[in-house]
Design an enzyme around this catalytic site. Structure first.
Site, PDB file in Angstrom:
ATOM      1  N   CYS A   2      84.574  -3.694  18.575  1.00 30.27           N
ATOM      2  CA  CYS A   2      84.920  -4.641  17.623  1.00 30.27           C
ATOM      3  C   CYS A   2      85.931  -4.696  17.179  1.00 30.27           C
ATOM      4  CB  CYS A   2      83.335  -4.456  17.061  1.00 30.27           C
ATOM      5  SG  CYS A   2      81.472  -4.473  17.713  1.00 30.27           S
ATOM      6  N   ARG A  27      89.362  -3.520  21.316  1.00 28.53           N
ATOM      7  CA  ARG A  27      88.881  -2.838  20.248  1.00 28.53           C
ATOM      8  C   ARG A  27      87.435  -3.550  20.576  1.00 28.53           C
ATOM      9  NH1 ARG A  27      90.762  -2.235  15.249  1.00 28.53           N
ATOM     10  NH2 ARG A  27      88.288  -1.356  13.975  1.00 28.53           N
ATOM     11  N   TRP A  75      82.170  -4.125  21.118  1.00 28.70           N
ATOM     12  CA  TRP A  75      81.699  -2.964  21.974  1.00 28.70           C
ATOM     13  C   TRP A  75      80.206  -3.113  21.333  1.00 28.70           C
ATOM     14  CZ3 TRP A  75      80.343   2.175  20.927  1.00 28.70           C
ATOM     15  CH2 TRP A  75      80.624   2.809  21.970  1.00 28.70           C
ATOM     16  N   ASN A 101      81.557  -5.532  11.965  1.00 27.52           N
ATOM     17  CA  ASN A 101      82.236  -4.559  12.844  1.00 27.52           C
ATOM     18  C   ASN A 101      81.615  -3.176  11.925  1.00 27.52           C
ATOM     19  OD1 ASN A 101      84.083  -2.501  14.362  1.00 27.52           O
ATOM     20  ND2 ASN A 101      85.581  -2.602  12.926  1.00 27.52           N
ATOM     21  N   GLY A 102      81.279  -2.184  12.385  1.00 29.09           N
ATOM     22  CA  GLY A 102      80.506  -1.401  12.592  1.00 29.09           C
ATOM     23  C   GLY A 102      78.746  -0.843  12.582  1.00 29.09           C
ATOM     24  N   GLU A 488      94.794  16.064  29.933  1.00 27.33           N
ATOM     25  CA  GLU A 488      95.015  14.931  30.114  1.00 27.33           C
ATOM     26  C   GLU A 488      95.278  13.896  31.071  1.00 27.33           C
ATOM     27  OE1 GLU A 488      95.325  13.110  27.230  1.00 27.33           O
ATOM     28  OE2 GLU A 488      96.611  11.517  27.500  1.00 27.33           O
ATOM     29  N   LYS A 492      93.223  10.869  31.847  1.00 25.57           N
ATOM     30  CA  LYS A 492      93.613   9.920  32.328  1.00 25.57           C
ATOM     31  C   LYS A 492      93.196   9.202  33.552  1.00 25.57           C
ATOM     32  CE  LYS A 492      95.037   8.820  29.222  1.00 25.57           C
ATOM     33  NZ  LYS A 492      95.384   9.017  28.380  1.00 25.57           N
ATOM     34  N   GLU A 495      89.181   7.693  33.068  1.00 25.07           N
ATOM     35  CA  GLU A 495      89.147   6.499  32.351  1.00 25.07           C
ATOM     36  C   GLU A 495      89.469   5.499  32.306  1.00 25.07           C
ATOM     37  OE1 GLU A 495      90.203   6.949  27.810  1.00 25.07           O
ATOM     38  OE2 GLU A 495      92.217   7.669  28.474  1.00 25.07           O
ATOM     39  N   HIS A 511      87.065  31.716  38.330  1.00 29.21           N
ATOM     40  CA  HIS A 511      85.724  32.048  37.629  1.00 29.21           C
ATOM     41  C   HIS A 511      85.189  30.874  37.802  1.00 29.21           C
ATOM     42  CE1 HIS A 511      88.098  35.553  35.878  1.00 29.21           C
ATOM     43  NE2 HIS A 511      88.793  34.484  35.157  1.00 29.21           N
ATOM     44  N   LYS A 610      89.525   0.831  22.855  1.00 25.05           N
ATOM     45  CA  LYS A 610      90.829   1.513  21.757  1.00 25.05           C
ATOM     46  C   LYS A 610      90.136   2.765  20.705  1.00 25.05           C
ATOM     47  CE  LYS A 610      95.077   2.533  22.592  1.00 25.05           C
ATOM     48  NZ  LYS A 610      95.550   2.972  23.075  1.00 25.05           N
TER      49      LYS A 610
HETATM   50  O1  M6R Z   1      92.764   6.848  18.409  1.00 19.47           O
HETATM   51  P1  M6R Z   1      92.380   8.280  17.468  1.00 19.47           P
HETATM   52  O2  M6R Z   1      94.007   9.100  18.116  1.00 19.47           O
HETATM   53  O3  M6R Z   1      92.076   8.521  17.572  1.00 19.47           O
HETATM   54  O4  M6R Z   1      91.366   7.538  19.384  1.00 19.47           O
HETATM   55  C1  M6R Z   1      90.848   9.367  19.957  1.00 19.47           C
HETATM   56  C2  M6R Z   1      89.963   8.744  20.983  1.00 19.47           C
HETATM   57  O5  M6R Z   1      89.583   7.624  21.557  1.00 19.47           O
HETATM   58  C3  M6R Z   1      91.830   8.485  21.982  1.00 19.47           C
HETATM   59  O6  M6R Z   1      92.069   8.996  22.590  1.00 19.47           O
HETATM   60  C4  M6R Z   1      90.434   8.047  23.816  1.00 19.47           C
HETATM   61  O7  M6R Z   1      90.220   9.741  24.282  1.00 19.47           O
HETATM   62  C5  M6R Z   1      92.229   7.464  25.030  1.00 19.47           C
HETATM   63  N1  M6R Z   1      90.659   6.462  25.386  1.00 19.47           N
HETATM   64  C6  M6R Z   1      92.106   8.143  25.446  1.00 19.47           C
HETATM   65  O8  M6R Z   1      93.202   7.250  27.134  1.00 19.47           O
END
Ligand code: M6R
Length: 615
Positions: A2, A27, A75, A101-102, A488, A492, A495, A511, A610
């Site tokens: 949010c 956000r 969000w 927001n929260g 990672e 990517k 997501e 395994h 984000k």
């Molecule tokens: O702002 P932060 O680095 O604390 O965020 C952590 C995760 O939410 C963030 O890395 C998330 O996994 C991303 N979408 C990855 O691309």
């Protein structure tokens, strides 16, 4: 999670708020709404399910005049995304509007109490409970808006950044924060508020970062007033100068923010190391480490806490710090840390890594570590965010605003800073020799050019992506430094393309995951010519002999892998600890183009936000 924004001044508030919402849309983007100052005895509230552009369509032809307003991009936490649950929410009489927001944890009990007092609710949100409570207190205590908000907040448990306006006072916005960020922009006869500084950039260059448990009263043509929520006494506040530029917040000719952020990595990595590597690579200076020399000398252990991509960077940091500092390092998901009965002492250094600096789980882990007496070090991108303000020391990665939801340049920046930290602390501890510092330091200085070279793979990766858009599952394998790179790469892809992908340490494949291998499931193998190369060759052969297609990330000129793998992406050779930076770039591009060819919204993938400011 949010975004909120508000404006009071001489400009058309609607225009300022819509631009602000667009900048905050990373956000959350399932619905958006706006409330403008009272007109004909009513606050004008417009809402729409979907993106800010949907709100703009919904508002076409409506009255959007006025110079005061608040707005929100959502969000969803409580209640599905729809027009009713979208913010702003109005009180029963329609006289008070709020954006939030929260999350309010005790909203259920409060709602029941308000229902008993005759209040009715339209939405399923926790936020509507808060605005009704504010109205209830205001009527009961016959007080002004500020006192009503303050009293209501005393009854709230949870996290909030709120902005509240009142129909009968077109000259005031009341704001407050607890565990959710809020920045106030201070201009000439105009003031803004926002979840972060991005909506303010280009309009005002002075900002105040509201602290936890503070409220502020923003009045037209009056100086800003900041007060303690607890005592109601005025709080001191610093007015800081914003360094961000509008250009940093735009796509700069790229089709998406994510693509821009991938391609600007050479420049951003240069910013990240600027002034931190001296003497032709032989000295690394991080003031956050140098100023706390004793802590780094006397530490028994390092614990790194982070989430998502930042957690992957932490796993790489573990290897580097162990190697350079000869200190044991543990890596914890911030979300699990406080529930695992962690044993933390004042001889521990706890490093918290976060791009946004607002991740709720990471903030909670920091609090716990501080309570146990650890020295807490933050690695963050967003200047002025909650994490740098709640840690004992730290380092900014300085890669500029990251707007695409999928983290790219922040990851390579985090690994860069972790390497600098390990080198600097290793020098202090006398556990790394000058030759090694120089070798890694010089490679870091050279990194912008190295990454530029890697980005030339763009065309080849586009073709590869077309070949593999059909796949429903992907396996990513790596070893040592590049096991986290595999994690990672998989994150990517999943997501932004919604393809199922798993990252594994290559030797673990036998395994279990090896059962999944068939001609339908491609395997991406990160195989630079490092100390574990020979071992990973065996893993590639295991995949090939089961009919799986292999895409290998290899060093330039590796002829043997060309014969084994179906596709090879060649990257320049760098010291082993830096291979994750170089190898992650083609993985970012591969995920990007597969998602693009599948028609996904790469910058705003479904269900994600984000900045994850809820637990
Ligand atoms: O702002 P932060 O680095 O604390 O965020 C952590 C995760 O939410 C963030 O890395 C998330 O996994 C991303 N979408 C990855 O691309």
């Amino acid at each position: 999670m949010c975004g909120i924004v508000g404006y009071i001044g001489n400009r058309n508030a609607y225009d300022v708020l819509i631009q602000g919402l667009k900048r905050l849309e990373y956000r959350g983007y399932d619905s958006a709404g706006i409330a403008l100052e009272g007109f004909d005895g009513q606050l004008r509230v417009y809402k729409a399910k979907g993106k800010v552009s949907d709100l703009e369509k919904a508002v076409e032809g409506k009255d959007v005049t006025g110079t005061l307003g608040i707005a929100h991009t959502r969000w969803a936490t409580h209640g599905v995304p729809n027009n009713v649950n979208a913010h702003p929410h109005l009180s029963q009489s329609g006289s008070i509007a709020i954006v939030h927001n929260g999350t309010i944890e005790n909203y259920g009990v409060l709602k029941e109490a308000l229902i008993r007092e005759g209040y009715t609710f339209k939405s399923e949100t926790d936020t509507e409970v808060l605005v009704q409570l504010i109205e209830y207190v205001k009527v009961k205590n016959k007080c002004g808006l500020f006192d009503a908000v303050r009293e209501a907040l005393h009854q709230i448990e949870g996290a909030y950044a709120i902005a509240v306006i009142e129909r009968d006072d077109p000259d005031t916005i009341v704001v407050a924060r607890k565990s959710s960020p809020l920045v106030i922009g201070v201009g000439e006869n105009e003031t803004m508020l926002a979840s972060d500084a991005t909506p303010i950039v280009g309009l005002m260059d002075k900002v105040v970062y509201l602290k936890d448990d503070e409220m502020a009263v923003i009045r037209r043509d009056k100086p800003l007033q900041v007060l303690s929520l607890e005592t109601n006494h005025p709080s001191d506040f610093d007015i800081q100068t914003l360094k961000m530029s509008v250009a940093e917040l735009e796509k700069g000719g790229y089709e998406t923010f994510m693509l821009k952020e991938i391609f600007e990595q050479p420049d951003r990595l240069r910013d990240c190391v600027r002034g931190r590597i001296l003497d032709d690579g032989a000295q690394v200076v991080l003031s956050g480490v140098r100023d706390n020399r004793k802590r780094f000398l006397e530490a028994n252990r390092v614990v790194i806490v982070a989430c998502g991509t930042s957690w992957h960077a932490a796993l790489i940091g573990k290897h580097i710090i162990q190697d350079m500092c000869k200190l044991p390092v543990e890596v914890e998901y911030a979300s699990e840390f406080r529930y695992s009965g962690p044993i933390i002492t004042d001889k521990d250094i706890v490093i918290a890594i976060s791009q946004s600096g607002e991740t709720a789980d990471t903030l909670a882990a920091i609090q716990l570590a501080k309570n146990k007496g650890a020295f807490v070090y933050g690695i963050c991108n967003v200047v002025g965010a909650s994490i740098p303000r709640n840690t004992d020391s730290g380092t900014y990665i300085h890669v500029g605003p990251e707007i695409g939801v999928a983290s790219t340049k922040a990851f390579t920046g985090q690994v860069t800073v972790l390497t600098l930290l390990a080198l600097c602390a290793g020098q202090i501890r006398g556990t790394v020799d000058e030759e090694k510092v120089r070798m890694v330091g010089q490679a870091l200085m050279q990194m912008p050019e190295t990454v530029k070279e890697v980005l030339k793979l763009d065309g080849q990766i586009q073709q590869l992506a077309r070949t593999f858009t059909y796949a429903h599952n992907f396996l990513y394998l790596g070893r040592g430094y590049n096991y986290p790179t595999a994690l990672e790469g998989a994150l990517k892809l999943k997501e932004i393309s919604y393809i199922h992908a798993e990252g594994y340490p290559a030797a673990e494949m036998k395994h279990g995951p090896i059962a999944l291998i068939d001609s339908e499931m491609p395997t991406v193998v990160i195989a630079p010519t490092d100390s574990l190369y020979d071992k990973i060759v065996n893993n590639v052969q295991q995949v090939k002999s089961r009919g799986g297609a292999v895409i290998a990330i290899v060093n330039k000129g590796n002829a043997s892998m060309q014969d084994m793998a179906d596709y090879c992406l060649e990257i320049p050779e760098v010291p082993e600890c830096l291979t994750p930076i170089v190898a992650s770039v083609p993985l970012q591009l591969l995920a990007y183009y597969i998602a693009k060819y599948k028609g996904r919204n790469v910058d705003q993938p479904r269900n994600l936000a984000k900045s994850v400011t809820v637990e």
